[in-house]
Enzyme design. Structure first.
Site, short mmCIF file in Angstrom:
data_model
loop_
_atom_site.label_atom_id
_atom_site.label_comp_id
_atom_site.label_asym_id
_atom_site.label_seq_id
_atom_site.Cartn_x
_atom_site.Cartn_y
_atom_site.Cartn_z
N TYR A 76 0.96 -1.25 0.13
CA TYR A 76 -0.11 -0.09 0.00
C TYR A 76 1.03 1.30 0.12
O TYR A 76 2.04 1.20 0.45
CB TYR A 76 -0.94 -0.03 1.20
CG TYR A 76 -1.71 1.23 1.47
CD1 TYR A 76 -2.68 1.47 0.32
CD2 TYR A 76 -1.85 2.03 2.72
CE1 TYR A 76 -3.49 2.58 0.66
CE2 TYR A 76 -2.50 2.99 2.75
CZ TYR A 76 -3.31 3.43 1.93
OH TYR A 76 -4.21 4.61 1.85
N THR A 112 1.64 3.66 1.91
CA THR A 112 2.19 4.36 2.92
C THR A 112 3.30 3.13 3.21
O THR A 112 3.89 3.45 4.38
CB THR A 112 1.45 4.54 4.12
OG1 THR A 112 0.64 3.35 4.34
CG2 THR A 112 0.30 5.51 3.85
N LYS A 113 3.07 1.98 2.82
CA LYS A 113 4.14 0.85 3.13
C LYS A 113 5.54 1.12 3.08
O LYS A 113 6.10 1.95 2.02
CB LYS A 113 3.66 -0.42 2.90
CG LYS A 113 2.28 -0.83 3.24
CD LYS A 113 2.08 -0.91 4.82
CE LYS A 113 0.78 -1.54 5.42
NZ LYS A 113 -0.35 -0.55 5.45
N ASN A 114 6.42 0.34 3.50
CA ASN A 114 7.94 0.37 3.33
C ASN A 114 8.39 0.34 1.93
O ASN A 114 9.34 0.50 1.59
CB ASN A 114 8.79 -0.34 4.31
CG ASN A 114 8.55 0.10 5.75
OD1 ASN A 114 7.74 0.87 6.20
ND2 ASN A 114 9.39 -0.22 6.58
N VAL A 115 7.73 -0.64 1.24
CA VAL A 115 7.89 -0.80 -0.29
C VAL A 115 6.49 -0.48 -0.67
O VAL A 115 5.57 -1.15 -0.19
CB VAL A 115 8.25 -2.37 -0.53
CG1 VAL A 115 7.87 -2.36 -2.05
CG2 VAL A 115 9.81 -2.34 -0.38
#
Ligand SMILES: Cc1ncc(COP(=O)(O)O)c(C=O)c1O
Length: 387
Positions: A186, A188-191
């Site tokens: 998603y 906002t995720k780290n990837v």
């Protein structure tokens, strides 16, 4: 409103760092004229599987889809109980419901915010078939203890790794301990692939079934048919879902993944800065990572310490907003959200730690797109609101 905002621009919570490589890859993908699931998705699967050290990886179009398909693949009897944490995003439990199973919420630990395994074990019944530990904010659950508990009660394990791409426990990536590991890409995720996700496992047959389920139940997806040299018919093996990732989305993911370690180093700098600069405010800051683990540093969640301030969490949220600082709430206790409360009969007080955390928690921007100046503004705002 305590002061006029001093920032010109709103600091968007969780805003991603999209580089030149992603821009070029998206354009190259468009020029290739293959935009749906194809070679870029396969490349992302292969590189992700190598990154986490799993045997198999199947890309899907969300972390929610990853959880849904992993739970379906377990083939549990309808109505089986699945234990998860009351301190998680609703997608974890929604996926359990969509798979025809019954979520049973265990309380969380107040320090780690991860599932309290002693409470989880107390909730095992004759109908319990699986457990879904969530590596909250990027902090690995104690997977040795999870797997022991699962072994004692013959439970399947689906790890919710939505926050935890870089996380390891005793040197091994989370997501590789249980039957399946489910990741989210998603925005906002780290990837990020904007929207997207990945299921990892070790068993090629299970991965193939997930692949079939993710592409409408077709025996071969469009790319495999197109690259086979001659026209090939598909067969519908089961009524699957439209959950595949696209090559446009994978164009982001390939380069996000290539930069993940540099981004994690930046998250570490921000984490350490917040830790030293917010010390002394009436806040409970995130606990240090446990020895032998690597925290993915996905979220910086603070609890308002209401023993030493009269400022409420919601006042902090709106104060930050007025000062042009975006924030998040991860999460209000899930068992008290209307659907879960009304359907399964949960009441206030049932999961006291999750409720305690849910009433006090707020998260401040931690993504690598946060500049030093942004981080100083976050600290300045927190001091203004809480001193
Ligand atoms: C803990 C957790 N599980 C699952 C999900 C679902 O992921 P997605 O938004 O990619 O469907 C999220 C997303 O925020 C999450 O935070």
């Amino acid at each position: 409103m305590t002061a006029p905002p001093w920032r010109d621009e709103y600091l968007v919570f969780g805003s991603p760092c999209i580089g030149e490589e992603e821009r070029r890859e998206v354009l190259a993908c468009i020029d290739s004229r293959w935009l749906g699931a194809g070679p870029r998705v396969h490349r992302l699967e292969s590189e992700f599987k190598d990154y986490v050290g799993a045997g198999q990886a199947v890309a899907v179009n969300s972390g929610t889809a990853a959880l849904h398909l992993a739970l379906l693949e377990l083939g549990l009897p309808a109505g089986s109980e699945v234990i998860t944490s009351a301190m998680t995003f609703c997608a974890t439990a929604n996926a359990i419901v969509h798979a025809g199973l019954v979520p049973v919420f265990a309380d969380c630990d107040r320090r780690t915010l991860n599932i309290d395994l002693a409470d989880a074990e107390r909730r095992v019944t004759g109908r319990t078939r699986a457990i879904v530990p969530v590596h909250f904010a990027g902090r690995p659950c104690d997977m040795r203890a999870v797997m022991r508990l699962a072994g004692r009660h013959r439970l399947r394990v689906v790890e919710d790794c939505a926050h935890a791409i870089e996380a390891t426990f005793e040197g091994r990536h989370v997501g590789t301990f249980g039957d399946f590991g489910c990741f989210s890409f998603y925005v906002t995720k780290n990837v990020t692939t904007v929207e997207g996700g990945m299921v990892v496992c070790d068993d090629a047959r299970r991965a193939d079934r997930i692949r079939v389920l993710a592409s409408n139940g077709l025996s071969r997806d469009a790319w495999r048919r197109a690259s086979s040299g001659a026209y090939v018919h598909y067969d519908v093996l089961e009524p699957g879902f439209k959950y595949n990732l696209t090559d446009i989305a994978a164009s982001f993911g390939i380069h996000q993944l290539a930069r993940i370690e540099g981004a994690h180093a930046r998250r570490r700098e921000l984490w350490d800065f917040y830790r030293s600069e917010l010390d002394g405010l009436p806040l409970c800051l995130p606990a240090d990572p446990e020895p032998g683990t690597r925290h993915a540093l996905h979220l910086y969640t603070c609890l308002v310490d209401d023993r030493s301030t009269r400022v409420s969490r919601d006042a902090v949220l709106s104060g930050l907003h007025d000062l042009k600082i975006g924030s998040g709430v991860h999460y209000r206790a899930l068992h008290l959200q209307s659907y879960y409360r009304d359907t399964f009969g949960y009441r206030p007080g049932d999961r006291p730690n999750a409720e305690f955390v849910g009433d006090r928690t707020f998260s401040i921007p931690l993504s690598p797109s946060v500049t030093d100046e942004d981080a100083r503004d976050v600290v300045r705002a927190a001091r203004l609101l809480l001193s």
